[in-house]
Design an enzyme around this catalytic site. Sequence first.
Site, PDB file in Angstrom:
ATOM      1  N   SER A  86      44.727 -34.102  18.983  1.00 36.64           N
ATOM      2  CA  SER A  86      45.842 -33.582  18.187  1.00 36.64           C
ATOM      3  C   SER A  86      46.225 -34.591  17.125  1.00 36.64           C
ATOM      4  O   SER A  86      46.064 -35.791  17.284  1.00 36.64           O
ATOM      5  CB  SER A  86      47.053 -33.326  19.087  1.00 36.64           C
ATOM      6  OG  SER A  86      46.814 -32.201  19.881  1.00 36.64           O
ATOM      7  N   SER A 102      49.426 -25.689  18.332  1.00 35.98           N
ATOM      8  CA  SER A 102      48.401 -26.668  18.715  1.00 35.98           C
ATOM      9  C   SER A 102      47.068 -25.965  19.012  1.00 35.98           C
ATOM     10  O   SER A 102      46.000 -26.502  18.736  1.00 35.98           O
ATOM     11  CB  SER A 102      48.853 -27.502  19.916  1.00 35.98           C
ATOM     12  OG  SER A 102      48.847 -26.743  21.117  1.00 35.98           O
ATOM     13  N   HIS A 117      36.697 -29.609  24.558  1.00 35.53           N
ATOM     14  CA  HIS A 117      37.876 -30.304  25.073  1.00 35.53           C
ATOM     15  C   HIS A 117      38.680 -29.293  25.909  1.00 35.53           C
ATOM     16  O   HIS A 117      38.862 -28.150  25.489  1.00 35.53           O
ATOM     17  CB  HIS A 117      38.709 -30.855  23.915  1.00 35.53           C
ATOM     18  CG  HIS A 117      40.063 -31.315  24.348  1.00 35.53           C
ATOM     19  ND1 HIS A 117      40.233 -32.252  25.339  1.00 35.53           N
ATOM     20  CD2 HIS A 117      41.316 -30.952  23.959  1.00 35.53           C
ATOM     21  CE1 HIS A 117      41.528 -32.442  25.542  1.00 35.53           C
ATOM     22  NE2 HIS A 117      42.203 -31.668  24.711  1.00 35.53           N
ATOM     23  N   ASN A 155      44.815 -31.436  32.743  1.00 34.65           N
ATOM     24  CA  ASN A 155      44.464 -32.114  31.489  1.00 34.65           C
ATOM     25  C   ASN A 155      44.339 -33.618  31.716  1.00 34.65           C
ATOM     26  O   ASN A 155      45.222 -34.241  32.307  1.00 34.65           O
ATOM     27  CB  ASN A 155      45.520 -31.826  30.415  1.00 34.65           C
ATOM     28  CG  ASN A 155      44.994 -32.121  29.011  1.00 34.65           C
ATOM     29  OD1 ASN A 155      43.903 -32.671  28.851  1.00 34.65           O
ATOM     30  ND2 ASN A 155      45.762 -31.753  28.004  1.00 34.65           N
ATOM     31  N   LYS A 214      38.706 -19.802  24.804  1.00 32.70           N
ATOM     32  CA  LYS A 214      39.103 -19.407  23.429  1.00 32.70           C
ATOM     33  C   LYS A 214      38.216 -20.109  22.400  1.00 32.70           C
ATOM     34  O   LYS A 214      37.843 -19.524  21.384  1.00 32.70           O
ATOM     35  CB  LYS A 214      40.561 -19.793  23.175  1.00 32.70           C
ATOM     36  CG  LYS A 214      41.573 -18.917  23.907  1.00 32.70           C
ATOM     37  CD  LYS A 214      42.992 -19.386  23.587  1.00 32.70           C
ATOM     38  CE  LYS A 214      44.009 -18.837  24.560  1.00 32.70           C
ATOM     39  NZ  LYS A 214      44.149 -17.388  24.528  1.00 32.70           N
ATOM     40  N   GLU A 232      45.701 -42.147  25.244  1.00 31.78           N
ATOM     41  CA  GLU A 232      46.949 -41.922  24.513  1.00 31.78           C
ATOM     42  C   GLU A 232      48.118 -42.188  25.442  1.00 31.78           C
ATOM     43  O   GLU A 232      49.261 -41.891  25.109  1.00 31.78           O
ATOM     44  CB  GLU A 232      47.010 -40.522  23.915  1.00 31.78           C
ATOM     45  CG  GLU A 232      46.832 -39.412  24.920  1.00 31.78           C
ATOM     46  CD  GLU A 232      46.949 -38.050  24.282  1.00 31.78           C
ATOM     47  OE1 GLU A 232      48.055 -37.718  23.832  1.00 31.78           O
ATOM     48  OE2 GLU A 232      45.939 -37.316  24.237  1.00 31.78           O
ATOM     49  N   CYS A 292      43.593 -36.961  22.202  1.00 24.05           N
ATOM     50  CA  CYS A 292      42.479 -36.721  23.137  1.00 24.05           C
ATOM     51  C   CYS A 292      41.125 -37.075  22.533  1.00 24.05           C
ATOM     52  O   CYS A 292      40.094 -36.939  23.189  1.00 24.05           O
ATOM     53  CB  CYS A 292      42.467 -35.261  23.577  1.00 24.05           C
ATOM     54  SG  CYS A 292      44.041 -34.736  24.257  1.00 24.05           S
ATOM     55  N   THR A 306      50.134 -27.609  32.431  1.00 24.54           N
ATOM     56  CA  THR A 306      48.903 -28.182  31.865  1.00 24.54           C
ATOM     57  C   THR A 306      48.927 -29.708  31.933  1.00 24.54           C
ATOM     58  O   THR A 306      48.283 -30.379  31.138  1.00 24.54           O
ATOM     59  CB  THR A 306      48.650 -27.694  30.413  1.00 24.54           C
ATOM     60  OG1 THR A 306      49.690 -28.204  29.563  1.00 24.54           O
ATOM     61  CG2 THR A 306      48.641 -26.189  30.318  1.00 24.54           C
TER      62      THR A 306
HETATM   63  N1  CAA Z   1      48.596 -12.568  34.493  1.00 23.67           N
HETATM   64  C1  CAA Z   1      47.527 -12.963  33.737  1.00 23.67           C
HETATM   65  N2  CAA Z   1      47.675 -13.593  32.536  1.00 23.67           N
HETATM   66  C2  CAA Z   1      48.921 -13.847  32.104  1.00 23.67           C
HETATM   67  C3  CAA Z   1      50.063 -13.471  32.849  1.00 23.67           C
HETATM   68  C4  CAA Z   1      49.858 -12.805  34.094  1.00 23.67           C
HETATM   69  N3  CAA Z   1      50.891 -12.446  34.852  1.00 23.67           N
HETATM   70  N4  CAA Z   1      51.155 -13.851  32.153  1.00 23.67           N
HETATM   71  C5  CAA Z   1      50.716 -14.455  31.017  1.00 23.67           C
HETATM   72  N5  CAA Z   1      49.372 -14.456  30.985  1.00 23.67           N
HETATM   73  C6  CAA Z   1      48.484 -15.006  29.981  1.00 23.67           C
HETATM   74  C7  CAA Z   1      48.952 -14.751  28.558  1.00 23.67           C
HETATM   75  O1  CAA Z   1      48.566 -13.485  28.078  1.00 23.67           O
HETATM   76  C8  CAA Z   1      48.265 -15.903  27.838  1.00 23.67           C
HETATM   77  O2  CAA Z   1      46.891 -15.577  27.628  1.00 23.67           O
HETATM   78  P1  CAA Z   1      46.306 -15.463  26.122  1.00 23.67           P
HETATM   79  O3  CAA Z   1      46.530 -16.816  25.502  1.00 23.67           O
HETATM   80  O4  CAA Z   1      44.871 -15.157  26.329  1.00 23.67           O
HETATM   81  O5  CAA Z   1      47.086 -14.409  25.448  1.00 23.67           O
HETATM   82  C9  CAA Z   1      48.266 -17.048  28.853  1.00 23.67           C
HETATM   83  O6  CAA Z   1      48.524 -16.407  30.107  1.00 23.67           O
HETATM   84  C10 CAA Z   1      49.358 -18.043  28.617  1.00 23.67           C
HETATM   85  O7  CAA Z   1      50.565 -17.353  28.503  1.00 23.67           O
HETATM   86  P2  CAA Z   1      51.602 -17.706  27.332  1.00 23.67           P
HETATM   87  O8  CAA Z   1      50.889 -17.704  26.037  1.00 23.67           O
HETATM   88  O9  CAA Z   1      52.791 -16.859  27.469  1.00 23.67           O
HETATM   89  O10 CAA Z   1      51.935 -19.203  27.794  1.00 23.67           O
HETATM   90  P3  CAA Z   1      53.049 -20.188  27.294  1.00 23.67           P
HETATM   91  O11 CAA Z   1      53.477 -19.881  25.922  1.00 23.67           O
HETATM   92  O12 CAA Z   1      54.100 -20.255  28.333  1.00 23.67           O
HETATM   93  O13 CAA Z   1      52.264 -21.597  27.294  1.00 23.67           O
HETATM   94  C11 CAA Z   1      50.703 -23.081  26.264  1.00 23.67           C
HETATM   95  C12 CAA Z   1      50.888 -21.771  27.018  1.00 23.67           C
HETATM   96  C13 CAA Z   1      51.230 -22.927  24.846  1.00 23.67           C
HETATM   97  C14 CAA Z   1      49.216 -23.403  26.229  1.00 23.67           C
HETATM   98  C15 CAA Z   1      51.476 -24.216  27.010  1.00 23.67           C
HETATM   99  O14 CAA Z   1      50.969 -24.381  28.301  1.00 23.67           O
HETATM  100  C16 CAA Z   1      51.421 -25.557  26.301  1.00 23.67           C
HETATM  101  O15 CAA Z   1      52.212 -25.832  25.399  1.00 23.67           O
HETATM  102  N6  CAA Z   1      50.477 -26.468  26.705  1.00 23.67           N
HETATM  103  C17 CAA Z   1      50.336 -27.779  26.119  1.00 23.67           C
HETATM  104  C18 CAA Z   1      49.697 -27.748  24.752  1.00 23.67           C
HETATM  105  C19 CAA Z   1      48.207 -27.540  24.793  1.00 23.67           C
HETATM  106  O16 CAA Z   1      47.547 -27.741  25.801  1.00 23.67           O
HETATM  107  N7  CAA Z   1      47.638 -27.149  23.653  1.00 23.67           N
HETATM  108  C20 CAA Z   1      46.211 -26.947  23.552  1.00 23.67           C
HETATM  109  C21 CAA Z   1      45.669 -27.282  22.178  1.00 23.67           C
HETATM  110  S1  CAA Z   1      46.128 -28.976  21.729  1.00 23.67           S
HETATM  111  C22 CAA Z   1      45.012 -29.933  22.608  1.00 23.67           C
HETATM  112  O17 CAA Z   1      44.033 -29.458  23.095  1.00 23.67           O
HETATM  113  C23 CAA Z   1      45.319 -31.381  22.786  1.00 23.67           C
HETATM  114  C24 CAA Z   1      45.786 -31.607  24.173  1.00 23.67           C
HETATM  115  O18 CAA Z   1      45.014 -31.909  25.059  1.00 23.67           O
HETATM  116  C25 CAA Z   1      47.200 -31.418  24.458  1.00 23.67           C
END
Ligand code: CAA
Length: 419
Positions: A315, A206, A237, A282, A246, A81, A113, A154
Site C-alpha cells: 500500500s 485499498s 499478495h 494477513n 479478485k 512494516e 507489504c 483480516t
Molecule cells: N455470506 C457470504 N458472503 C458475505 C456475507 C455472507 N453472509 N456477507 C458479506 N459477504 C461478502 C461480501 O459480499 C463481500 O464480498 P465481495 O467483496 O465479493 O462483494 C465480502 O463478504 C466482504 O464483505 P464487505 O465488503 O461488506 O466487507 P467489509 O466492508 O466489512 O470489509 C474489507 C472488507 C474492506 C476488506 C475489510 O476487511 C478491510 O478493510 N480490510 C483491511 C484492508 C485490506 O486488506 N485491503 C486489501 C487491499 S490493500 C493490501 O492488500 C495491503 C494490505 O495487506 C493491507
Amino acid sequence: MNGAILDLAVAIPHHYVSHKELAQARGVEADKYHRGLGCDEMAICGPGEDTVTLAAEAAWRLFEHNPEARERIGLCIVGTESGVDAAKPVAIYVHRLLGLPANCRAFEIKHACYGATAALQMASSWVQQHPKRLALVIASDIARYERGSAGEPTQGAGAVAMLVGKADERDALLQLSPISGAFANDVYDFWRPPYQSEALVKGKYSMNCYLEGLQGAYEDYCRQAGDEPTPDYLLYHVPFPAMARKAHRRMSDLRGLSDELYYEDLESRVEPALWANRKVGNVYSGSLYLALAGLCERKGTRLIGRRLALFSYGSGSCSEYFTGRFGEGVHRYHRHLQHLLDTRTEVDVDQYELLHDASLKMERNNSFQSALPHQGQAFTFLGIRDHERCYRQNFAEDAVALIPARPTILNNTRPFQRA
Ligand code: CAA
C-alpha cells in the site's frame, strides 16, 4: 542468471482465534468471514512475541535444515512494516540472536507489504556480485487493525525467512527471472502514522489500489517479456484469501479468459497456495511468501520444472509482478507448516483481546518481565528495560550450535556467546 531462493521457512504465533468465534462476538454472519473474506483462523501474538522473535524463529528454522549456510550469510534484510524501532532495524536483532557473521550487511526495508519483495530483488542482484556468499531475506509482520473495525478479521502475524543465493536451475528451489514489472503510485489507501499502533485503512479503496497496481505491474512485465505461456501457478499478495481471487479475476480479464477458464484456473493455479493464509491471516510483507511456503508444502517435488508468477503489493503504493521456475532445490524444503498450525493453542475472543492488550503493553518502556514463559518459541521478547529491548534464547536440545547452552537474557551491552 538471476539469484534464486534456495530454501524457506516460516514462523507463526503460538495462539489463534477462529473466525467463527470472532464473527459470533462481533454479531456478523460467519459466512461473511469464511466465504466473503476466505478466512478461517487468525494468528494472535502473545506478549513474548514480536516482529523480531517471529523473524528470528523463521530464520532459526531455516538454519536448522541448512546449518552450513549460517557462516556464509553476507546480507541480512528484513522487510517489515511493523518494525520495533524508528532507527534500529529488526535485522540487527536477528543478526545477533542467530550469531550471523560480523562481515554482513544488516538492515530493514519498509514499503508496507512490498518490503520483502524489494529485499528479495536486492538480494537476488547482490548474490551475483558475491557468488560464494548467501543472503538471508526475512518478511516479518504483525497485522493489527482497530478492534471491532472492518479490518479486524483480516489481522494476523508471522514471518517467512528465505535463503537467497546464486544457483543453477537444478539447485534452486525457485530460480528468479531477471524480468519483472513494477508500478508505483502515491495513494493513501492503508498507512500507519508513528503515533498509531494500529493501521488506518480505506478498505474498498485499498482493494481498488491493489487491483490497479496489479494491472500496472503486469502490463509493465508484458512489455518486457512479450508473449509467454501462462505460468503453472500464480501467487498474489494475500491480505485475505478472497483478495487473491479478485486479483485473479482481474488477471483473467487482462488475459481475455472466459468465466469458465477463470474458475478452472483459480482452482488449479491459485487456490493450492492459499490454505495456510486462511489459517494465519494477513502477514503483510510475508503474506505472499507464506503462500509460496503453502504451495511448496502441498505440492512438494511435483513443482520441479513448473513456472510460477508472483504479484507483490505494498500500500502507498508499489507493486511488482515477477516470475520464476522451480528447480531440484524443492527437495530442500522441509515440510513444517502444517505441524506449526497443528501445535498452536486456540483462544476465545476474550483471551484474544487480553493477549492483544498485553502485547501492546510490552511496547512501553520498563515492561521487562524476566519470567515470561516461552510456550515452545525459540526466542522470547521479554519487554523493554531502560529503553532497550530484551530477548531470551530458549534452549532447545536439537537447536544446533547457534543457541547457547543455557537461556540467556540479551541486552545491548552483553556480547553474544556462540556455543
Ligand atoms: N455470506 C457470504 N458472503 C458475505 C456475507 C455472507 N453472509 N456477507 C458479506 N459477504 C461478502 C461480501 O459480499 C463481500 O464480498 P465481495 O467483496 O465479493 O462483494 C465480502 O463478504 C466482504 O464483505 P464487505 O465488503 O461488506 O466487507 P467489509 O466492508 O466489512 O470489509 C474489507 C472488507 C474492506 C476488506 C475489510 O476487511 C478491510 O478493510 N480490510 C483491511 C484492508 C485490506 O486488506 N485491503 C486489501 C487491499 S490493500 C493490501 O492488500 C495491503 C494490505 O495487506 C493491507
